[in-house]
Structure formats: structure tokens, C-alpha cells
Scaffold this motif. Structure first.
Motif, PDB file in Angstrom:
ATOM      1  N   ARG A 249      -1.142   5.339  -5.126  1.00 40.06           N
ATOM      2  CA  ARG A 249      -1.398   5.994  -3.842  1.00 40.06           C
ATOM      3  C   ARG A 249      -1.474   7.507  -4.014  1.00 40.06           C
ATOM      4  N   LEU A 250      -2.507   8.108  -3.448  1.00 43.63           N
ATOM      5  CA  LEU A 250      -2.698   9.554  -3.523  1.00 43.63           C
ATOM      6  C   LEU A 250      -1.826  10.228  -2.476  1.00 43.63           C
ATOM      7  N   LEU A 251      -0.951  11.139  -2.893  1.00 45.61           N
ATOM      8  CA  LEU A 251      -0.006  11.790  -1.994  1.00 45.61           C
ATOM      9  C   LEU A 251      -0.316  13.267  -1.760  1.00 45.61           C
ATOM     10  N   HIS A 252      -1.208  13.848  -2.562  1.00 43.90           N
ATOM     11  CA  HIS A 252      -1.516  15.269  -2.456  1.00 43.90           C
ATOM     12  C   HIS A 252      -3.033  15.455  -2.480  1.00 43.90           C
ATOM     13  N   PRO A 253      -3.535  16.500  -1.815  1.00 38.02           N
ATOM     14  CA  PRO A 253      -4.979  16.748  -1.890  1.00 38.02           C
ATOM     15  C   PRO A 253      -5.375  17.182  -3.295  1.00 38.02           C
TER      16      PRO A 253
ATOM     17  N   PHE B  10       0.833  -1.204   0.000  1.00 38.57           N
ATOM     18  CA  PHE B  10       0.000   0.000   0.000  1.00 38.57           C
ATOM     19  C   PHE B  10       0.870   1.258   0.000  1.00 38.57           C
ATOM     20  N   ILE B  11       1.922   1.251   0.787  1.00 37.34           N
ATOM     21  CA  ILE B  11       2.806   2.415   0.903  1.00 37.34           C
ATOM     22  C   ILE B  11       3.521   2.692  -0.417  1.00 37.34           C
TER      23      ILE B  11
ATOM     24  N   GLN C 190      -8.027  18.483  -9.842  1.00 37.57           N
ATOM     25  CA  GLN C 190      -6.832  19.322  -9.903  1.00 37.57           C
ATOM     26  C   GLN C 190      -6.134  19.274  -8.550  1.00 37.57           C
ATOM     27  N   ARG C 191      -4.818  19.206  -8.589  1.00 35.00           N
ATOM     28  CA  ARG C 191      -4.033  19.151  -7.371  1.00 35.00           C
ATOM     29  C   ARG C 191      -4.008  20.529  -6.708  1.00 35.00           C
TER      30      ARG C 191
END
Length: 196
Positions: free
Chosen positions: A108-112, A102-103, A123-124
Motif C-alpha cells: 500500500r502506498l502511504l506517501h506521495p 487492503f489496509i 522519489q518520495r
């Protein structure tokens, strides 16, 4: 005449070939056996964390490589249960044991991210913008829907259009503080994931 099977012949020639090859390369079994094996996690940094999957709140140890230099990125190489954690005492379920996948997942989403109403594109945005947006939406909703008194004049100070679900993986102290904050806002709809 000596009787030897094909299998015995292959074993003898294979062992002889391997031994002579190692001897020619300078490999000595006494030197190899005398060397101390390096523990694979010796150069890693250990971080205590809580498993993200369910409401049990198992403790995990995450081992990462990387010295924290400017251009070096830390990477998690091993995850195991925390033997000192009171919830799981070092054990992990199959989901917790697979946290390494998972890591390190490329999905994996790392930014909102933000999707405007009616749009199909994400959009980031920065963490600061995301937190500011959440706080603004909460404030606007509370200002519009806060009930200070009932029709009979009884003071109630309640906010009924928003609810909160607290994470059960938090400690009792964190849960207590979360409860106090939610009640101070006037929230009536408040629950904990452990009870759901």
C-alpha cells in the motif's frame, strides 16, 4: 464380558484423560462457565469511513487498536458495514468486506511519489510538495489556456484544457460544492463518477 469397540474405547479414554488433566491444572468448569467473555472489540476505537472501492459509497466502521501514545501506532484490526449508513445499512460486498487486507497490505502506498519526465525512478515527496506541485500545474495551465471572450466578443470565461472527475462516494453537499468550485475556475469538462 463387556463388548466395547475400539472407537468407544478411544472416546472413553480421551475424555477421561482430558478431564483428569484439567482437574490437575485447577480448571473447574463452573468457574470457567461463570466468567464473562471479553468482547474482542471492547478496547478498540471506532472510526466511520466510506468504502474506497466503487462509486456506491457504502459506509464502513473501522476498529483500531492503539492508545495514541507517542510511540504507539494505531492498527486496524476489524472492518464491518455501518448499520446506520443510508446507502448499505450495514452490508458490504466482497470487496468492501476485504478492506482489512487492503489496509494492512505491505504494498500500500502511504506517501506521495514523483517521477520526473523521462526517469524510471520514483522519489518520495512530502504532501505539501505534492499539493503545491498540483496547484502550480493547474494555475499555469489555466493562465495559458483560459478563454475570456470568443472571437465575436462574447464573454465565456472557460478553461477547456483541463477536466475534473468528482468522486461519487461524497455526499450531495460535497458534490454541490465541488461542482461550484469547478465551474468557478471555468472548467467545462466536469463529470461525476456515479454517472460514468
Amino acid at each position: 464380558m463387556v463388548q466395547i469397540s475400539r472407537r468407544q474405547f478411544m472416546k472413553v479414554t480421551g475424555i477421561t484423560l482430558a478431564g483428569s488433566s484439567l482437574a490437575l491444572m485447577g480448571c473447574s468448569p463452573t468457574a470457567a462457565l461463570a466468567e464473562v467473555r471479553q468482547y474482542k472489540l471492547a478496547a478498540t476505537t471506532v472510526t466511520r469511513q466510506t468504502c474506497t472501492y466503487c462509486s456506491v459509497g457504502c459506509g464502513i466502521l473501522m476498529y483500531s487498536l492503539g492508545d495514541g501514545a507517542k510511540n504507539a501506532k494505531r492498527s486496524v484490526i476489524h472492518v464491518e458495514g455501518d448499520p446506520d449508513h443510508p446507502v448499505n445499512r450495514g452490508t458490504l460486498c466482497p470487496k468492501g468486506a476485504s478492506l482489512l487486507d487492503f489496509i494492512n497490505s505491505p504494498n500500500r502506498l502511504l506517501h506521495p511519489e514523483y517521477r520526473a519526465p523521462g526517469s524510471s525512478e520514483w522519489q518520495r515527496i512530502s504532501w505539501e510538495d505534492a499539493l503545491e506541485r498540483i496547484a502550480r500545474k493547474l494555475k499555469d495551465d489555466r493562465d495559458a489556456n483560459f478563454v475570456e471572450k470568443t472571437e465575436a466578443g462574447l464573454t465565456v470565461n472557460r478553461w477547456t484544457t483541463t477536466g475534473m472527475l468528482a468522486a461519487s462516494a461524497s455526499s450531495s453537499e460535497a458534490g454541490y460544492i465541488t461542482h461550484k468550485v469547478a465551474r468557478s475556475w471555468g472548467l467545462l469538462a466536469f463529470d461525476n463518477q456515479a454517472r460514468v
